[in-house]
Design an enzyme around this catalytic site. Structure first.
Site, PDB file in Angstrom:
ATOM      1  N   GLU A 279       0.833  -1.207   0.000  1.00 32.01           N
ATOM      2  CA  GLU A 279       0.000   0.000   0.000  1.00 32.01           C
ATOM      3  C   GLU A 279       0.871   1.262   0.000  1.00 32.01           C
ATOM      4  OE1 GLU A 279      -3.415   0.209  -0.343  1.00 32.01           O
ATOM      5  OE2 GLU A 279      -3.082  -1.891  -0.840  1.00 32.01           O
ATOM      6  N   TRP A 282       1.814   1.642  -3.524  1.00 34.61           N
ATOM      7  CA  TRP A 282       0.717   2.207  -4.330  1.00 34.61           C
ATOM      8  C   TRP A 282       0.736   3.737  -4.227  1.00 34.61           C
ATOM      9  CZ3 TRP A 282      -2.438   0.965  -8.096  1.00 34.61           C
ATOM     10  CH2 TRP A 282      -2.816  -0.361  -8.300  1.00 34.61           C
ATOM     11  N   TRP A 311     -20.538  10.294 -20.366  1.00 31.67           N
ATOM     12  CA  TRP A 311     -20.999  10.425 -18.990  1.00 31.67           C
ATOM     13  C   TRP A 311     -22.361  11.106 -18.947  1.00 31.67           C
ATOM     14  CZ3 TRP A 311     -18.079   7.397 -16.264  1.00 31.67           C
ATOM     15  CH2 TRP A 311     -16.703   7.309 -16.506  1.00 31.67           C
ATOM     16  N   ASN A 346     -10.895   2.441   2.861  1.00 25.41           N
ATOM     17  CA  ASN A 346     -10.438   2.307   1.477  1.00 25.41           C
ATOM     18  C   ASN A 346     -11.321   1.388   0.646  1.00 25.41           C
ATOM     19  OD1 ASN A 346      -8.351   2.870  -0.598  1.00 25.41           O
ATOM     20  ND2 ASN A 346      -8.071   0.654  -0.487  1.00 25.41           N
ATOM     21  N   TRP A 364     -16.218  10.657 -13.361  1.00 22.70           N
ATOM     22  CA  TRP A 364     -15.373  10.437 -12.192  1.00 22.70           C
ATOM     23  C   TRP A 364     -14.863  11.729 -11.592  1.00 22.70           C
ATOM     24  CZ3 TRP A 364     -10.410  12.301 -12.672  1.00 22.70           C
ATOM     25  CH2 TRP A 364      -9.934  12.514 -13.972  1.00 22.70           C
ATOM     26  N   TRP A 387      -9.750   7.207  -8.047  1.00 19.89           N
ATOM     27  CA  TRP A 387     -10.964   7.463  -8.824  1.00 19.89           C
ATOM     28  C   TRP A 387     -10.829   6.972 -10.256  1.00 19.89           C
ATOM     29  CZ3 TRP A 387     -15.910   8.494  -8.084  1.00 19.89           C
ATOM     30  CH2 TRP A 387     -16.307   8.841  -6.790  1.00 19.89           C
TER      31      TRP A 387
END
Length: 477
Positions: A279, A282, A311, A346, A364, A387
């Site tokens: 993590e 990341w 969208w 998360n 988004w 996102w």
């Protein structure tokens, strides 16, 4: 030779590269710029600004013990930063400015402008690697480009970690006292409302509070992290993200705490430690993405072809999502957690993001902006990366895009309904089967006062698949 330490997202004295370098080169004063216009343009949350101010107050006291005065200057935005910093330098005979690197496109432009302006006045500029384990540009593909897939990026990070671990920077020793006094830390900033005392109490400020939280996690919880991190009703995550985002903790401190809990191993041994180190990587990956692919700092999709997704403009559905009244309990509970605490688990961030972008087919960027306006740990790289991953416009090794079903996710990760009951007391009377999908009880038996789902999950899933099929992307049947 008077030095100036410019604090930004690095509000600590321990393991602070720029501060250590400045104090090793001469008498040092510190500076922090309050830039409310810039913060508003970046959608920084009021609770995050309050967290910064509270940490600044703690930092000022810590610096005082080192005899380093902290000056506070206010300017509307970063366009004024070069002149304001230069004025401080001239007032206090500063010959060099030190700062730790930041990586958004606006941050990089700001620092280039400050460096150029100072150079015109014979003031040196020194930037230092601090908020990352590896300097952007040092983790590259064989062809010399920035990685686009996390698993490949992680593999090269492991190779570097095996060769040498990033070392922590020693805490500076106190310098000789200076007659210059520190400025008062503002209690609030115009345009940013004061958060509730309940929210503030969840996130105590200061390095000592951050260290205690890290030590407690490493001692008591990290070993169970892999097994418990996806269950929002359990204390399975570190909740260190606000401290990392504000720089009250460094990633080096986190890495070394994890290694100490796993006999120095980062890719073997305890699975919980290995998962948590991943993590951290990341977080590293998304910041490298900012540098390698600056379009993501410009509100553009990482995958350019997905800019063509059709969208939907659905303001009423967007508002229902924002306010936690979608009729899907795990979505609504997660959004209420965000609104009341400034933080969201998360796993829930992924679930609510996929619901907005897939089931509601809403851009988004609407979700990214709303999160930034409410998250105490709001960070451009992590928030944008998360996102775009959820929306299938970002970095993802999968050849098709995934859609989480919020009901099955709820059943899997909140099986007893404990998290839902906490945040949706109106559903507390339902059993552990019905609480995930009250609409299935029918109109007569559904709990009064709780809305029906605003969207049909099956049909909306097909609508999202069709939208991506229109781009020629490979998607499941």
């Amino acid at each position: 030779m008077q030095q100036l330490m410019w604090f930004r997202s690095d509000l600590r004295i321990d393991d602070n590269t720029a501060l250590s370098q400045a104090m090793s080169r001469g008498s040092t004063i510190a500076l922090y710029l309050v830039t409310p216009g810039q913060w508003q343009r970046h959608d920084d949350a009021p609770c995050k600004v309050d967290f910064w101010l509270r940490n600044l107050a703690q930092l000022s006291r810590a610096l005082a013990a080192l005899n380093v005065p902290l000056l506070i200057r206010q300017c509307e935005d970063w366009n004024q930063a070069p002149a304001v910093i230069a004025e401080v330098c001239h007032q206090h005979n500063v010959c060099a400015v030190h700062a730790n690197e930041e990586y958004g496109i606006n941050e990089s432009l700001r620092d280039r402008c400050v460096a150029a302006y100072l150079a015109q006045q014979d003031i040196a500029w020194h930037s230092h690697l601090d908020q990352l384990l590896f300097k952007p540009g040092s983790i590259l593909t064989r062809s010399g480009g920035y990685f686009q897939v996390y698993s490949q990026f992680r593999k090269v990070c492991y190779e570097h970690l095996h060769m040498a671990l990033p070392g922590r920077v020693a805490r500076p020793v106190a310098q000789a006292p200076t007659p210059l006094a520190s400025d008062a830390i503002p209690q609030a900033v115009d345009g940013f409302a004061m958060p509730s005392e309940q929210l503030r109490s969840l996130w105590p400020a200061g390095e000592e509070a951050a260290r205690q939280r890290l030590e407690r996690f490493a001692d008591e919880q990290i070993g169970y992290y892999k097994d418990e991190r996806d269950f929002p009703a359990l204390p399975g995550t570190s909740q260190l993200s606000p401290y990392l985002a504000a720089g009250v903790l460094s990633p080096r401190q986190c890495l070394h705490a994890a290694l100490a809990a796993n006999r120095g191993e980062f890719d073997s041994g305890n699975a919980g430690v290995v998962t948590w180190v991943n993590e951290l990587l990341w977080r590293e990956f998304y910041k490298h993405i900012l540098v390698g692919y600056p379009r993501v700092s410009r509100h553009r999709a990482f995958r350019p072809e997905t800019e063509a997704v059709a969208w939907r403009r659905a303001p009423e559905e967007l508002a229902a999502w924002q306010q936690g009244r979608t009729g899907l309990p795990i979505i609504d509970a997660a959004m209420r957690q965000l609104l009341e605490t400034g933080w969201m688990h998360n796993r829930l961030r992924m679930i609510v993001a996929m619901f907005l972008t897939k089931n509601l087919l809403i851009d988004w960027r609407e979700g990214e902006r709303f999160f930034m306006r409410h998250l105490i740990d709001g960070d451009l790289a992590a928030n944008n990366g998360g996102w775009q991953w959820s929306a299938s416009t970002g970095t993802d090794a999968a050849p098709y895009f995934r859609i989480f079903n919020p009901i099955s996710q709820s059943q899997k990760f909140d099986p007893e309904g404990r998290f839902i009951r906490h945040w949706l007391p109106e559903l507390a009377g339902l059993n552990k089967r019905d609480i995930h999908d009250p609409a299935s009880l029918g109109g007569l038996f559904a709990p009064a006062g709780y809305p029906r789902p605003i969207v049909d999950l099956s049909r909306s899933r097909e609508r999202a698949l069709a939208a991506f099929r229109n781009l020629g992307q490979e998607v499941p049947a």
